[in-house]
Design a protein around this motif. Structure first.
Motif, PDB file in Angstrom:
ATOM      1  N   GLU A  22       0.663  -1.682   0.243  1.00  0.00           N
ATOM      2  CA  GLU A  22       0.424  -0.293  -0.272  1.00  0.00           C
ATOM      3  C   GLU A  22       1.046   1.418   0.275  1.00  0.00           C
ATOM      4  OE1 GLU A  22      -3.540  -0.648   0.498  1.00  0.00           O
ATOM      5  OE2 GLU A  22      -3.877   1.607   0.100  1.00  0.00           O
ATOM      6  N   ASN A  23       0.607   1.848  -0.690  1.00  0.00           N
ATOM      7  CA  ASN A  23       1.497   2.954  -0.819  1.00  0.00           C
ATOM      8  C   ASN A  23       3.158   2.898  -1.169  1.00  0.00           C
ATOM      9  OD1 ASN A  23      -0.387   4.857  -0.995  1.00  0.00           O
ATOM     10  ND2 ASN A  23      -0.292   5.487   1.291  1.00  0.00           N
ATOM     11  N   HIS A  24       2.892   1.786  -1.789  1.00  0.00           N
ATOM     12  CA  HIS A  24       4.549   1.337  -2.041  1.00  0.00           C
ATOM     13  C   HIS A  24       5.436   0.785  -0.939  1.00  0.00           C
ATOM     14  CE1 HIS A  24       3.815   2.276  -6.345  1.00  0.00           C
ATOM     15  NE2 HIS A  24       3.429   3.967  -5.793  1.00  0.00           N
ATOM     16  N   ARG A  25       4.481   0.842   0.082  1.00  0.00           N
ATOM     17  CA  ARG A  25       5.626   0.466   1.015  1.00  0.00           C
ATOM     18  C   ARG A  25       4.464  -1.483   1.761  1.00  0.00           C
ATOM     19  NH1 ARG A  25       7.762   3.339   4.476  1.00  0.00           N
ATOM     20  NH2 ARG A  25       7.671   5.371   3.568  1.00  0.00           N
TER      21      ARG A  25
ATOM     22  N   GLU B 207       7.713  -2.659  -6.625  1.00  0.00           N
ATOM     23  CA  GLU B 207       8.552  -1.155  -7.032  1.00  0.00           C
ATOM     24  C   GLU B 207       8.330  -0.638  -5.782  1.00  0.00           C
ATOM     25  OE1 GLU B 207       8.332   0.377  -9.374  1.00  0.00           O
ATOM     26  OE2 GLU B 207       8.404   2.623  -8.333  1.00  0.00           O
ATOM     27  N   ALA B 208       8.166  -1.110  -4.452  1.00  0.00           N
ATOM     28  CA  ALA B 208       8.356  -1.041  -2.937  1.00  0.00           C
ATOM     29  C   ALA B 208       9.901  -1.140  -3.102  1.00  0.00           C
ATOM     30  CB  ALA B 208       7.898  -1.617  -1.897  1.00  0.00           C
TER      31      ALA B 208
ATOM     32  N   ARG C 204      12.274   1.309  -4.863  1.00  0.00           N
ATOM     33  CA  ARG C 204      11.944   2.608  -4.067  1.00  0.00           C
ATOM     34  C   ARG C 204      12.794   2.321  -2.613  1.00  0.00           C
ATOM     35  NH1 ARG C 204       7.583   5.840  -4.846  1.00  0.00           N
ATOM     36  NH2 ARG C 204       6.625   5.451  -7.683  1.00  0.00           N
TER      37      ARG C 204
ATOM     38  N   ASN D  77      12.158   0.996   0.048  1.00  0.00           N
ATOM     39  CA  ASN D  77      10.652   0.870   1.289  1.00  0.00           C
ATOM     40  C   ASN D  77      10.603  -0.594   2.161  1.00  0.00           C
ATOM     41  OD1 ASN D  77       9.845   3.691   1.046  1.00  0.00           O
ATOM     42  ND2 ASN D  77       8.190   3.046  -0.150  1.00  0.00           N
TER      43      ASN D  77
ATOM     44  N   ASP E 181      -5.960   2.040   5.259  1.00  0.00           N
ATOM     45  CA  ASP E 181      -5.824   3.543   4.694  1.00  0.00           C
ATOM     46  C   ASP E 181      -5.602   3.866   6.122  1.00  0.00           C
ATOM     47  OD1 ASP E 181      -5.811   2.769   2.231  1.00  0.00           O
ATOM     48  OD2 ASP E 181      -8.285   3.406   2.146  1.00  0.00           O
TER      49      ASP E 181
ATOM     50  N   MET F 298      -2.169   3.552   8.997  1.00  0.00           N
ATOM     51  CA  MET F 298      -0.588   3.050   8.111  1.00  0.00           C
ATOM     52  C   MET F 298       0.458   3.197   9.213  1.00  0.00           C
ATOM     53  SD  MET F 298       0.042   1.914   5.541  1.00  0.00           S
ATOM     54  CE  MET F 298      -0.970   2.407   4.076  1.00  0.00           C
TER      55      MET F 298
ATOM     56  N   ALA G 233       4.441   3.336  10.007  1.00  0.00           N
ATOM     57  CA  ALA G 233       5.703   2.948   8.966  1.00  0.00           C
ATOM     58  C   ALA G 233       7.009   1.815  10.120  1.00  0.00           C
ATOM     59  CB  ALA G 233       6.922   4.060   8.652  1.00  0.00           C
TER      60      ALA G 233
END
Lengths: 492, 340
Positions: free
Chosen positions: A273-276, A318-319, A322, A324, B335, B338, B340
């Motif tokens: 998700e979002n490249h993570r 792709e992740a 980048r 990640n 969504d 999230m 990190a």
């Protein structure tokens, strides 16, 4: 060593294990070392000699039953059923002296440093190709060359974090590199499980000897993966990505995730998700930073490679590009362990490190080159001819063992696609005493040490000793009826 | 928490797939043990009105009438034993549950102790290799005893070696849920088999058959120790459903489920995921505590048992959607979660 004593006829009263051992002309790891036997080896030899054959058989059977109960097995799939097989275990250890190991360790470290520099170069400036050290098309047209890696910077410049180097010993006992395994080498779990088995089974044989431990592999592996996690992550989440419970090497995946203390995940446990990258937990999504993947490049990401792969994770590549998430090993490392690139490895080492190779390679003829093809065709009955893209001992020809018809058939295959083949002289692989149906006999053996590379290169003091159980056979792969032994690296 | 060591914060995030497999591993093991006991007790003690072994009662308890008739159109009672032991086409047979156990055990092998895995490996391979002729050669009861003992060995090894983290709690949820399910099925079917419609509670009963009901739930000796003044169906139903000291009773397992959910809710972030489940279990406990066995029988034992079964099934569904939701639903949740 006194040959007369060893060749002495069996006595009715004696049942010593090595009494009937026929020493072949080959270099024998235990019985024919062409120089005085080192003291630790002599000790192992004396203890083995005091053991009886029925006793060794009893212990071996107990070991194999135990391996089966514990499910230390690999799965062989036939048309209809899945059969769990153990890797046949031979209870006579293969011993490597401290001095020999020092040489092997330095040679493996050097090789891996060169491989990592080579991979960085071919995915960035390509100096080595510009300088004509090896043909550009061999690299750029290589099926394992990965376009997605061009210009990508990987943490620490490390591409090959886990490497297995296949070593053999020739007639003189000299170690030679036969093959590099820089993609997803397997077998390390057997190194550690064989040791556990050996200590349970032969405590009397190992007692008091300075055998180096293989226990810390899992800890080191986890540490290595943490070292190469994306920069700035304080407490990286490491996972092992497996194709799942039906994979033939699933036991090893279980073993390694357990030793590292990290989850064994399948593709469906991860998402991007979002490249993570995240894993699905009972507490919702949890970020993942480093993936020890036991899945080939092609299956990793249906968006980037094989669109039909259900094993992979869409968006993973792709992740990764980048930065990640870290993949171990990196994508596209298969160029480095390609059997044709192998022929250039001594030159690659000199090019990047300015050093002579510590471990020699086997002389290799590249059939893609006219000279190499001509030489190979003229000497087929003396050579081992291998397809460059295969592993596991499949599709190769051993000239001296082949029939006229096999030689003729192979000649046609070779001529139809010369660039798919290399050839090498037949090496008289070293042998080691091995328990066989008729007693203890000499069998050919190889050695695969495993090395981990994070901030530095660490070599596990030991390795998978694979032994060809069929008399005279030079193929040691488990898929071809090979077995394994414990490897004892001595500290002194 | 008192973990005794310095550790990384990455602990305590159980993979959803692991949670699911631990829960089902426990359910299938519990189911296998129960079925083995039921087969053994039925062969020895359970008789119908004509004195024949009441094999069909097992088919009824497990709601397998359709599957059984599809495979054995004549309804041959002697086929029941192999139908439940070695019949691969019967998803409820012990050989089918052994297969499911094996698959789940392989999936959680990285998580469970080596002793646990080794025992399951040997056990499931043995069951999967059983052939129909083994039932006749070794006698049903010795086979069932062997299976039961292996299941009990599993529960013992698990108790002694499995690390007590979230995986253990999902395992316990599976075990208690399955016990609730098993005991309500047994009570429901046997009660109606022994008390045909129209007969009033309190009329003369067949003691042997009622004690067989207790034996089917491993409850006979525990029940004897209470030395009840009279053995009545209501006494026995009351014991199996409401006795807190009997480890397979509905009440004991609902309480354990409640406690397990409370432990799960104490993990950071899991409180809200557990609250609805806890409410559901609390409601079940209240309905059970508020009624005597006589109340339950007079108001309709069958309806109450059916209602509980429905609730248990919903509970399993809710656990699944909270902790291992379908893939698309997770992506949506991601969504706003999230980190990190």
């Amino acid at each position: 060593m006194t040959p007369t004593a060893l060749h002495a006829p069996p006595q009715a009263t004696s049942s010593g294990l090595l009494d009937n051992y026929r020493i072949p002309d080959f270099f024998c790891e235990l019985m024919n070392r062409r120089d005085p036997t080192p003291p630790t080896l002599q000790c192992v030899k004396d203890r083995l000699a005091a053991l009886s054959l029925p006793e060794l058989r009893r212990r071996t059977q107990a070991a194999e039953a135990q391996l089966y109960r514990m499910g230390i097995t690999f799965t062989v799939y036939s048309d209809k059923e899945a059969i769990d097989r153990i890797l046949p275990f031979d209870a006579i250890p293969r011993v490597i002296t401290a001095q020999e190991w020092d040489h092997v360790e330095r040679g493996v470290q050097q090789r891996i440093q060169a491989i990592n520099l080579f991979l960085h170069d071919i995915y960035h400036d390509r100096n080595i190709l510009r300088d004509g050290i090896l043909p550009a098309e061999l690299v750029l047209n290589n099926p394992n060359y990965c376009e997605a890696m061009v210009g990508v910077d990987v943490p620490g410049g490390v591409y090959v974090h886990i490497n297995g180097t296949d070593l053999i010993r020739d007639d003189n006992g000299q170690f030679l590199i036969l093959e590099d395994n820089a993609r997803t080498p397997s077998g390390v779990s057997y190194v550690i499980e064989n040791r556990h088995m050996m200590l349970r089974l032969m405590p009397d044989l190992a007692s008091g000897l300075p055998i180096r431990s293989v226990e810390e592999y899992g800890l080191r592996l986890h540490q290595t993966l943490c070292e190469v996690a994306p920069e700035g992550v304080v407490d990286p989440q490491v996972v092992l990505l497996s194709p799942g419970i039906y994979n033939s090497a699933y036991f090893e995946h279980v073993f390694l995730s357990r030793e590292m203390g990290v989850p064994l995940v399948e593709g469906k446990d991860l998402f991007v998700e979002n490249h993570r990258v995240f894993m699905r937990t009972v507490n919702g999504p949890r970020a993942v930073h480093a993936i020890y993947r036991r899945l080939n490049d092609d299956f990793l990401d249906p968006l980037a490679f094989n669109p039909n792969s259900l094993l992979g994770v869409p968006g993973l590549v792709e992740a990764y590009r980048r930065g990640n998430v870290t993949l171990a090993n990196a994508l596209g490392t298969g160029v480095a362990d390609d059997k044709a690139v192998y022929a250039y490895m001594p030159r690659i080492i000199r090019y990047y490190l300015g050093q002579d190779p510590i471990l020699q390679s086997v002389e290799t003829h590249i059939c893609a080159e006219p000279d190499g093809l001509a030489y190979t065709l003229a000497n087929m009955n003396k050579l081992v001819i291998k397809p460059v893209g295969e592993s596991g001992g499949y599709g190769l020809l051993i000239g001296p063992h082949a029939s006229q018809k096999e030689l003729a058939d192979f000649r046609e295959k070779l001529l139809a696609d010369p660039s798919n083949y290399i050839s090498q002289p037949v090496i008289n692989l070293s042998v080691t005493p091995t328990l066989c149906p008729d007693g203890v006999e000499a069998r050919h053996v190889d050695l695969r040490p495993f090395a981990l590379t994070g901030r530095s290169v660490w070599v596990l003091p030991g390795g998978l000793a694979r032994v060809a159980l069929r008399k005279g056979s030079l193929v040691v792969n488990s898929s071809q009826g090979g077995g394994s032994k414990d490897t004892w690296v001595m500290a002194s | 928490m008192g973990d005794g060591i310095m550790m990384n914060e990455t602990q305590g995030h159980l993979l959803s797939r692991y949670a699911e497999c631990m829960m089902w591993l426990a359910r299938y093991m519990e189911r296998t043990e129960n079925l083995a006991r039921l087969l053994e007790v039925t062969e020895t003690f359970v008789r119908d009105a004509n004195g024949q072994i009441a094999w069909h009662s097992i088919v009824q308890i497990n709601s397998d009438e359709q599957t059984f008739l599809a495979l054995h159109p004549s309804g041959d009672a002697d086929a029941v034993a192999s139908f439940y032991l070695t019949e691969q086409a019967n998803p409820a047979s012990i050989c089918a549950t052994a297969h499911a156990i094996r698959e789940n055990a392989r999936a959680v092998r990285p998580l469970v102790s080596i002793e646990m895995w080794t025992q399951l490996n040997v056990f499931t391979r043995w069951v999967l290799d059983l052939k129909e002729k083994d039932i006749y050669q070794n006698s049903l009861s010795s086979l069932c005893t062997h299976i039961k003992q292996d299941c009990q060995a599993h529960f013992g090894v698990t108790e002694g070696t499995l690390y007590r983290d979230q995986a253990w709690l999902f395992y316990k949820l599976g075990k208690t849920l399955e016990r609730c399910d098993q005991i309500t099925r047994l009570v429901d079917i046997r009660y109606h088999m022994l008390l045909p419609q129209g007969e009033a509670p309190g009329s003369e009963i067949d003691i042997t058959q009622w004690t067989a009901v207790l034996r089917s739930a491993a409850a006979y000796h525990a029940f004897r120790r209470l030395r009840p003044v009279t053995i009545t169906p209501a006494n026995i139903v009351g014991f199996l459903l409401k006795n807190e000291g009997f480890s397979r009773s509905l009440a004991a397992n609902l309480r354990l489920m409640d406690e397990t959910l409370a432990l799960l809710a104490s993990y950071p972030g899991l409180r809200s995921r557990c609250s609805q489940l806890q409410e559901c279990v609390a409601e079940l406990r209240v309905t059970l505590a508020e009624q005597t066995a006589e109340d339950i029988i007079i108001r309709g034992l069958h309806d109450y048992m059916s209602w509980i079964q429905q609730q248990l099934s919903q509970l399993q569904g809710q656990i699944a959607s909270e902790f291992w939701p379908p893939v698309s639903a997770v992506a949506v949740q991601a969504d706003f979660q999230m980190q990190a």
